[in-house]
Design an enzyme around this catalytic site. Structure first.
Site, PDB file in Angstrom:
ATOM      1  N   LYS A  13       0.733  -0.787   0.224  1.00 11.07           N
ATOM      2  CA  LYS A  13      -0.292  -0.210   0.185  1.00 11.07           C
ATOM      3  C   LYS A  13       1.475   1.321   0.090  1.00 11.07           C
ATOM      4  O   LYS A  13       0.369   1.978  -1.012  1.00 11.07           O
ATOM      5  CB  LYS A  13      -1.039   0.146   1.258  1.00 11.07           C
ATOM      6  N   ARG A  88      -9.524   0.665   9.189  1.00  6.49           N
ATOM      7  CA  ARG A  88      -9.137  -0.556   9.463  1.00  6.49           C
ATOM      8  C   ARG A  88     -10.193  -1.846  10.247  1.00  6.49           C
ATOM      9  O   ARG A  88      -9.780  -3.203  10.707  1.00  6.49           O
ATOM     10  CB  ARG A  88      -7.607  -0.801   9.872  1.00  6.49           C
ATOM     11  N   ARG A 127      11.592  -6.580   5.163  1.00  6.40           N
ATOM     12  CA  ARG A 127      11.342  -5.916   4.802  1.00  6.40           C
ATOM     13  C   ARG A 127      12.229  -4.445   6.582  1.00  6.40           C
ATOM     14  O   ARG A 127      12.444  -4.687   7.352  1.00  6.40           O
ATOM     15  CB  ARG A 127       9.871  -4.627   5.187  1.00  6.40           C
ATOM     16  N   ARG A 160      10.929  -2.583  12.114  1.00  6.07           N
ATOM     17  CA  ARG A 160       9.767  -2.622  12.993  1.00  6.07           C
ATOM     18  C   ARG A 160       9.995  -3.643  13.866  1.00  6.07           C
ATOM     19  O   ARG A 160       9.679  -4.619  13.801  1.00  6.07           O
ATOM     20  CB  ARG A 160       8.751  -2.169  11.992  1.00  6.07           C
ATOM     21  N   ARG A 171      -0.931  -9.935  13.333  1.00  7.82           N
ATOM     22  CA  ARG A 171      -1.280  -9.079  12.180  1.00  7.82           C
ATOM     23  C   ARG A 171      -1.596  -9.108  11.673  1.00  7.82           C
ATOM     24  O   ARG A 171      -2.895  -8.826  10.596  1.00  7.82           O
ATOM     25  CB  ARG A 171       0.130  -7.798  11.709  1.00  7.82           C
TER      26      ARG A 171
HETATM   27  P1  AMP Z   1       1.494  -0.172   9.887  1.00  6.74           P
HETATM   28  O1  AMP Z   1       2.326   1.018   9.798  1.00  6.74           O
HETATM   29  O2  AMP Z   1      -0.446   0.749   8.842  1.00  6.74           O
HETATM   30  O3  AMP Z   1       0.959  -0.950   9.421  1.00  6.74           O
HETATM   31  O4  AMP Z   1       0.396   0.228  11.002  1.00  6.74           O
HETATM   32  C1  AMP Z   1       1.302  -0.421  12.227  1.00  6.74           C
HETATM   33  C2  AMP Z   1       0.693   0.054  13.196  1.00  6.74           C
HETATM   34  O5  AMP Z   1      -0.381   0.612  13.613  1.00  6.74           O
HETATM   35  C3  AMP Z   1      -1.319  -1.315  13.172  1.00  6.74           C
HETATM   36  O6  AMP Z   1      -0.342  -2.385  13.558  1.00  6.74           O
HETATM   37  C4  AMP Z   1      -1.925  -1.288  14.473  1.00  6.74           C
HETATM   38  O7  AMP Z   1      -1.004  -1.000  15.896  1.00  6.74           O
HETATM   39  C5  AMP Z   1      -1.276   0.455  14.327  1.00  6.74           C
HETATM   40  N1  AMP Z   1      -2.621   1.136  13.329  1.00  6.74           N
HETATM   41  C6  AMP Z   1      -2.434   1.874  11.716  1.00  6.74           C
HETATM   42  N2  AMP Z   1      -3.185   2.422  11.689  1.00  6.74           N
HETATM   43  C7  AMP Z   1      -4.678   2.548  12.437  1.00  6.74           C
HETATM   44  C8  AMP Z   1      -5.891   2.364  12.411  1.00  6.74           C
HETATM   45  N3  AMP Z   1      -6.384   3.054  11.420  1.00  6.74           N
HETATM   46  N4  AMP Z   1      -6.405   2.076  13.397  1.00  6.74           N
HETATM   47  C9  AMP Z   1      -6.090   1.146  14.514  1.00  6.74           C
HETATM   48  N5  AMP Z   1      -4.585   1.031  14.261  1.00  6.74           N
HETATM   49  C10 AMP Z   1      -3.869   1.420  13.390  1.00  6.74           C
END
Ligand code: AMP
Length: 216
Positions: A13, A88, A127, A160, A171
């Site tokens: 994404k 999400r 990554r 990360r 996740r």
């Molecule tokens: P990402 O970088 O999009 O994979 O997000 C990393 C982490 O941030 C996720 O595993 C969640 O813990 C949190 N997070 C990001 N976006 C959201 C969202 N829209 N709702 C809830 N948690 C989020």
């Protein structure tokens, strides 16, 4: 363009958002990046989100909606945005719909990137991310020129803490349970565009066909 990017963690994404961003200057809004910056700065939001993120769980809908309402009302969002990692959950999608109705705005589409699970796991484990600017690297396919140093900003490149072992599996489970149902939500809204793979060319072709936008 006002586009939601849907797809599992590791579906590409963020990469696609950066490609699309070059065509019309729509701002890329990554909730994950905003939250990681808040954690790094030690803000109140960061303190509330840190443990949840580390475990690979979702931050509460309430916190996310407060954060996103503020973002979407910024002037630079008027021309368009690419939402990466938001919504999400179904409650977030419903709250976003209400917010956009209030603001008199419409989404152009929800773009789903469909990628096989084995590819996803391989990508997530290999990554690496710049802690400073968020640039994404991959130890196999896109290593930085100098190990551990970001080509773009000279920042520190790390794995990360939610991209190792148990957190990755969690996740992916959280995605299937809470985020995958958004595909049906946006199909019912008549906004879904699904693209197999995360090849930029394929995605751009699909968008051209669906939206008739100029992405030459
Ligand atoms: P990402 O970088 O999009 O994979 O997000 C990393 C982490 O941030 C996720 O595993 C969640 O813990 C949190 N997070 C990001 N976006 C959201 C969202 N829209 N709702 C809830 N948690 C989020």
């Amino acid at each position: 363009m006002k586009i939601i990017l849907l797809g599992s963690p590791g579906a590409g994404k963020g990469t696609i958002a950066k490609v699309l961003n070059q065509f019309d200057g729509s701002v890329q809004i990554s909730t994950g990046d905003i939250l990681r910056a808040a954690v790094a700065e030690g803000t109140e939001l960061g303190k509330q989100a840190e443990a949840t993120m580390k475990a690979g769980d979702l931050v509460t809908d309430e916190l996310i909606m407060v954060m996103m309402e503020e973002q979407l009302k910024q002037d630079d969002c008027k021309a368009g945005y690419l939402l990466d990692g938001f919504p999400r959950t179904i409650p977030q999608a419903k709250a976003l719909k209400i917010l956009l109705d209030k603001m008199g705005e419409n989404l152009d589409c929800a773009l789903e990137l469909v990628v096989a699970k084995d590819v996803i796991i391989d990508r997530l484990t290999t990554r690496r991310t710049c802690t400073q600017c968020g640039e994404i690297y991959n130890v196999k396919s896109k290593p930085p020129k100098l190990e551990g140093v970001c080509d773009v900003c000279g920042g520190n490149i790390v794995q990360r803490n939610d991209e190792t072992g148990a957190a990755i599996n969690n996740r992916l489970e959280v995605y299937l349970e809470q985020t995958a149902p958004l595909v049906h939500f946006y199909r019912d809204e008549g906004l879904l565009v699904s693209v197999q793979g995360s090849d930029s060319e394929q995605v751009l072709e699909a968008l051209k066909t669906r939206l008739g936008i100029l992405v030459e």
